[in-house]
Design a protein around this motif. Sequence first.
Motif, PDB file in Angstrom:
ATOM      1  N   UNK A  41       0.793  -1.231   0.000  1.00  0.00           N
ATOM      2  CA  UNK A  41       0.000   0.000   0.000  1.00  0.00           C
ATOM      3  C   UNK A  41       0.827   1.284   0.000  1.00  0.00           C
ATOM      4  N   UNK A  42       2.045   1.300   0.609  1.00  0.00           N
ATOM      5  CA  UNK A  42       2.756   2.573   0.757  1.00  0.00           C
ATOM      6  C   UNK A  42       4.258   2.355   0.910  1.00  0.00           C
ATOM      7  N   UNK A  43       5.042   3.176   0.197  1.00  0.00           N
ATOM      8  CA  UNK A  43       6.489   3.236   0.363  1.00  0.00           C
ATOM      9  C   UNK A  43       6.898   4.704   0.376  1.00  0.00           C
ATOM     10  N   UNK A  44       7.446   5.170   1.517  1.00  0.00           N
ATOM     11  CA  UNK A  44       7.934   6.551   1.608  1.00  0.00           C
ATOM     12  C   UNK A  44       9.459   6.533   1.648  1.00  0.00           C
ATOM     13  N   UNK A  45      10.075   7.475   0.953  1.00  0.00           N
ATOM     14  CA  UNK A  45      11.533   7.516   0.831  1.00  0.00           C
ATOM     15  C   UNK A  45      12.042   8.804   1.450  1.00  0.00           C
ATOM     16  N   UNK A  46      13.057   8.694   2.302  1.00  0.00           N
ATOM     17  CA  UNK A  46      13.646   9.882   2.909  1.00  0.00           C
ATOM     18  C   UNK A  46      14.639   9.510   3.994  1.00  0.00           C
ATOM     19  N   UNK A  47      15.134  10.525   4.700  1.00  0.00           N
ATOM     20  CA  UNK A  47      16.134  10.298   5.756  1.00  0.00           C
ATOM     21  C   UNK A  47      15.502  10.048   7.123  1.00  0.00           C
ATOM     22  N   UNK A  48      14.199  10.267   7.263  1.00  0.00           N
ATOM     23  CA  UNK A  48      13.559  10.032   8.553  1.00  0.00           C
ATOM     24  C   UNK A  48      13.561   8.540   8.868  1.00  0.00           C
ATOM     25  N   UNK A  49      13.938   8.143  10.087  1.00  0.00           N
ATOM     26  CA  UNK A  49      14.069   6.716  10.409  1.00  0.00           C
ATOM     27  C   UNK A  49      12.754   5.947  10.381  1.00  0.00           C
ATOM     28  N   UNK A  50      11.615   6.645  10.536  1.00  0.00           N
ATOM     29  CA  UNK A  50      10.341   5.929  10.579  1.00  0.00           C
ATOM     30  C   UNK A  50       9.782   5.619   9.194  1.00  0.00           C
ATOM     31  N   UNK A  51      10.434   6.029   8.135  1.00  0.00           N
ATOM     32  CA  UNK A  51       9.930   5.795   6.790  1.00  0.00           C
ATOM     33  C   UNK A  51      10.181   4.356   6.342  1.00  0.00           C
ATOM     34  N   UNK A  97      14.166   4.193   4.582  1.00  0.00           N
ATOM     35  CA  UNK A  97      14.955   5.193   5.305  1.00  0.00           C
ATOM     36  C   UNK A  97      16.414   5.092   4.860  1.00  0.00           C
ATOM     37  N   UNK A  98      16.957   6.195   4.349  1.00  0.00           N
ATOM     38  CA  UNK A  98      18.341   6.217   3.859  1.00  0.00           C
ATOM     39  C   UNK A  98      19.097   7.323   4.581  1.00  0.00           C
ATOM     40  N   UNK A  99      20.417   7.264   4.510  1.00  0.00           N
ATOM     41  CA  UNK A  99      21.247   8.252   5.192  1.00  0.00           C
ATOM     42  C   UNK A  99      21.966   9.180   4.222  1.00  0.00           C
ATOM     43  N   UNK A 100      21.687   9.061   2.956  1.00  0.00           N
ATOM     44  CA  UNK A 100      22.339   9.893   1.950  1.00  0.00           C
ATOM     45  C   UNK A 100      21.916  11.353   2.118  1.00  0.00           C
ATOM     46  N   UNK A 101      22.895  12.275   2.215  1.00  0.00           N
ATOM     47  CA  UNK A 101      22.610  13.680   2.486  1.00  0.00           C
ATOM     48  C   UNK A 101      21.900  14.342   1.307  1.00  0.00           C
ATOM     49  N   UNK A 102      21.979  13.746   0.102  1.00  0.00           N
ATOM     50  CA  UNK A 102      21.301  14.330  -1.061  1.00  0.00           C
ATOM     51  C   UNK A 102      19.801  14.085  -1.026  1.00  0.00           C
ATOM     52  N   UNK A 103      19.331  13.257  -0.099  1.00  0.00           N
ATOM     53  CA  UNK A 103      17.911  12.923   0.028  1.00  0.00           C
ATOM     54  C   UNK A 103      17.295  13.762   1.138  1.00  0.00           C
ATOM     55  N   UNK A 104      16.121  14.336   0.903  1.00  0.00           N
ATOM     56  CA  UNK A 104      15.433  15.125   1.914  1.00  0.00           C
ATOM     57  C   UNK A 104      14.860  14.219   3.003  1.00  0.00           C
ATOM     58  N   UNK A 105      14.459  14.839   4.097  1.00  0.00           N
ATOM     59  CA  UNK A 105      13.932  14.048   5.219  1.00  0.00           C
ATOM     60  C   UNK A 105      12.708  13.235   4.800  1.00  0.00           C
ATOM     61  N   UNK A 106      11.768  13.848   4.095  1.00  0.00           N
ATOM     62  CA  UNK A 106      10.669  13.121   3.455  1.00  0.00           C
ATOM     63  C   UNK A 106      10.711  13.537   2.001  1.00  0.00           C
ATOM     64  N   UNK A 107      11.270  12.682   1.161  1.00  0.00           N
ATOM     65  CA  UNK A 107      11.605  13.069  -0.213  1.00  0.00           C
ATOM     66  C   UNK A 107      10.488  12.728  -1.209  1.00  0.00           C
ATOM     67  N   UNK A 108      10.065  11.473  -1.222  1.00  0.00           N
ATOM     68  CA  UNK A 108       9.066  11.026  -2.196  1.00  0.00           C
ATOM     69  C   UNK A 108       8.182   9.962  -1.569  1.00  0.00           C
ATOM     70  N   UNK A 109       7.032   9.736  -2.214  1.00  0.00           N
ATOM     71  CA  UNK A 109       6.063   8.786  -1.675  1.00  0.00           C
ATOM     72  C   UNK A 109       5.446   7.983  -2.811  1.00  0.00           C
ATOM     73  N   UNK A 110       5.418   6.672  -2.635  1.00  0.00           N
ATOM     74  CA  UNK A 110       4.756   5.772  -3.571  1.00  0.00           C
ATOM     75  C   UNK A 110       3.551   5.173  -2.862  1.00  0.00           C
ATOM     76  N   UNK A 111       2.387   5.247  -3.493  1.00  0.00           N
ATOM     77  CA  UNK A 111       1.176   4.762  -2.833  1.00  0.00           C
ATOM     78  C   UNK A 111       0.250   4.105  -3.845  1.00  0.00           C
ATOM     79  N   UNK A 112      -0.674   3.318  -3.322  1.00  0.00           N
ATOM     80  CA  UNK A 112      -1.699   2.675  -4.145  1.00  0.00           C
ATOM     81  C   UNK A 112      -2.944   3.551  -4.095  1.00  0.00           C
ATOM     82  N   UNK A 113      -3.310   4.147  -5.217  1.00  0.00           N
ATOM     83  CA  UNK A 113      -4.429   5.082  -5.278  1.00  0.00           C
ATOM     84  C   UNK A 113      -5.416   4.613  -6.335  1.00  0.00           C
ATOM     85  N   UNK A 114      -6.647   4.355  -5.925  1.00  0.00           N
ATOM     86  CA  UNK A 114      -7.687   3.879  -6.852  1.00  0.00           C
ATOM     87  C   UNK A 114      -7.212   2.676  -7.653  1.00  0.00           C
ATOM     88  N   UNK A 115      -6.498   1.776  -6.981  1.00  0.00           N
ATOM     89  CA  UNK A 115      -6.052   0.555  -7.627  1.00  0.00           C
ATOM     90  C   UNK A 115      -4.827   0.708  -8.498  1.00  0.00           C
TER      91      UNK A 115
END
Length: 536
Positions: free
Chosen positions: A24-34, A37-55
Motif C-alpha cells: 500500500x505505501x512506500x515513503x523515501x527519505x532520511x527520517x528513520x520511521x519511513x 529510510x536512507x542516510x544519503x545527504x542528497x535525500x530530503x527528510x521526506x523526499x518522495x512517496x509511492x502509494x496505491x491510489x484507486x487501484x
Amino acid sequence: MQSPFIALTLVGNGANSQVWTSSHLLRIGRLPELEIAVEDISVSRLHAEISLTDGVWVIRDRGSSNGTILNGVRIGRTPQPLQKGDVIEVGNLKFQVSQLQVRPTVVRLGQQTVQIELAKGRWFPDPDVEGPSLPDPPGTNWGTFLRLIRRSQRLADVGPNHELLQTIINEATTYFQARRGGLFLLNDTHCQLTLRYYAFGGHGASTPRPPGKTLATLALRRRQSLLFRDRVEVAKLAPDSVARGEMNSILCSLLRAADREIGVLHFDRGPEAPAFTEDDLNHADLLAANLALGLDRHQLVETHEKTLIQLISTLAQAVEMRDPYTGNHTQRVTAYALILAEELGLGEQDRRQIRMATLLHDIGKIAIDDQILRKPGRLSDREFTLMQTHVLRGWEMIQMIPALASALPVIRGHHERWDGQGYPDGLAGEDIPLTARIVAVADAFDAMTSDRPYRAGMPAERAFAELQAAAGTHFDPTCVAAFLRARSKVERILENESLEKQFHQVGSKTLSRRELERERAVTETPQPSEHQALGN
C-alpha cells in the motif's frame, strides 16, 4: 484475485540486493520511521512517496530539495503512474520498479460483469495508450464507449488537455455515427457559447461546415439536453440548416457542474442517416457528465489560482508601499525568475509555483522597522543583521497559509549561497532548493541594476559579468549559465522599464503609438537602467 504489490530495488554501486516491498505505501527519505529510510545527504527528510491510489501505483514528490526524477523527467506533487521497469532517482540514489501488481477493476455492463486488469499499473485511459479493452457484447460497441468514458474521466487528473479533448470529440463523433460533433464551452465573461472542438464523421458527400450554436444555445437556455429526431423538429428552430440539408437529427447534451452549466456537446446526422434515439441521448449525457466533471474541476482550480495571485500581488504591493526604494523590484524579479525557469526547462506547474513564490520572496520586510527599511543610506552592521531576519519573518508568516506552502523554500532560501556562506541556514550547493537558487540569481541581478540613494545601478553588461564571476561561489553555476543564455529577454525587460520611466517623467504629455515606436527605436542600444532604489 491477486493482491496489489510493489517491489523497489536500489540499483547502481553494486547495491542490487537491497529490495523494499509493500502492498500500500512506500515513503523515501532520511527520517528513520519511513519505509525506505536512507542516510544519503542528497535525500530530503521526506523526499518522495509511492502509494496505491484507486487501484493504481503512483509516485509523487513530497517537496524535496533536489526533486524526484521518474524516467529522466522531474515530477512534482501531482501523482504520476508507475510501471514495472520504471527508474526513480531520489537525490543521488536510483531505484527501479522490479515488481508491480495492481488491484483489478470490475465494470458492470448491463447484466454483464467484466473484470479488467489495469495494464502495467497505468492510469486509464492514457492519451497514447488504449489501455485494457472490453469485449463488445453482441449488437453493441460498449468497449468503444467505455474507452470514451475513461478518456473523459482522465480530464480530472491531467486538466483540460487540448489534444485529449480533440481525441474525445473525434472518437465520440465516430461512436455516435454522426456527421458532425462539437464541444461548445461557455465563456463566463460574455456568457456565450463558443465552439472549441469539432470533428467530421465522414458521413456525407462533402466536407460539412462546423456546427452552429443555435440549438446548443437553446439547450443551455432551457438547461436541459435536447433530442431532435427529424427535420420537422429541427426546422422549427434552425430552418437555415434544414434548407441546406445539413442536419436531420441532432443531439445536444448539456455539460452540468454542481451549480452551473459549462457547455453543450453537439452531434448531428444528415438526411441519409437514421435518427438518433433516446439511448443515444442517454449515452451522450453520460459522456457530457464525465467531461463536465473534469472541466469544472480545473476551471475551479484556475479561479482559485487567479484569486491567490491577486492576493499575493496585493501583499507584494504592501511591501513596496512601505519601502520607497524598491521601484517595482518584486515584479522585475518575478519576470527574471520566470525567464530563468523557462530556460531551465521547468514545467508549467513549477513555473506557476515560482511566480507565486517570487511575488512573496520579500514579504517578511513588512515586519522590519521603518527606520531600517526606509533608511536612505547604507545600513550599519547591526541594521543589516536585522534586515536579514526578513527571510525568517516571511517564512513564519506564510507558513500559516497551507495554500502557499510551495513559496516557503524561496522565502527562506533566496539569500543562501552556493558555497554555504549565505543565510539563514548556511545551506550549500543542491541542498538549497532549486526555486530558491533561481530567485537568488534574479534577485541579485535586479539589485545590481537598480539605483539606490548611495549608488547608481550598474549597466546590464557589468551585472551579467558579476553573476558569471560569482557562479560556483555565490550562485548555482547552472542557473547563471541559463540566465546568460536568456540575456536578450532580460535586457528587453530593462529597456521597456527604462522607456516607461522616461514616459512617466514627461508628466501629462500624451504619446501616440507612432511616437512610442520611434522612442523604442532610438533606445535599441542597451542603456544603463534608470530605476528607483532597492532595499537590501
